[in-house]
Scaffold this motif. Structure first.
Motif: not given
Length: 140
Positions: A32, A64, A92, A95, A99
């Motif tokens: 990351t 990030l 996570n 994310w 995305s």
């Protein structure tokens, strides 16, 4: 066998699950952090390659990088606190989901972006799965 020979084996066995958890957190922090630095430092060329706005990539890179520092801090703890690890797992998963949503809802990526976005989402989801599994083994 003396007592001093027996005692080290117990704590060593007890910390192995923490070692795996710390390893998965550290790996997440490194990957990351590298992503964050790349996004921030090379937002314009990466934006062109991926078809993502350079300003957005720059901001994501800063976010990030800060997140990676926090995950790295957790990885440095001998026994990472469960609440912190759960937060990392949740972030996570969020994310990864966002995305995919961004890819479908508002991004207009290049072919490279169409490949990269789900690939990084799968990687982040994989980190979450590994971290959750390791956390559960520590708890039991």
């Amino acid at each position: 066998m003396s007592q001093s020979q027996v005692l080290p084996a117990g704590p060593a066995r007890a910390t192995r699950p923490h070692t795996a958890l710390r390893c998965f957190l550290a790996l997440d922090a490194v990957v990351t952090g590298a992503n964050g630095v790349a996004y921030a430092a090379a937002s314009r060329p990466l934006g062109e390659l991926l078809g993502i706005d350079a300003a957005l990539l720059f901001e994501l890179g800063l976010l990030l990088s800060a997140y990676a520092a926090g995950v790295g801090w957790l990885a440095s703890r001998p026994q990472p606190p469960a609440a912190g690890v759960k937060l990392v797992v949740d972030v996570n998963l969020l994310w990864a989901a966002l995305s995919v949503v961004a890819l479908v809802a508002w991004l207009e990526p290049t072919t490279a972006g169409l490949v990269w976005t789900p690939l990084q989402a799968a990687t982040v989801a994989g980190f979450a799965a590994l971290q959750w599994t390791a956390l559960r083994s520590v708890s039991h």
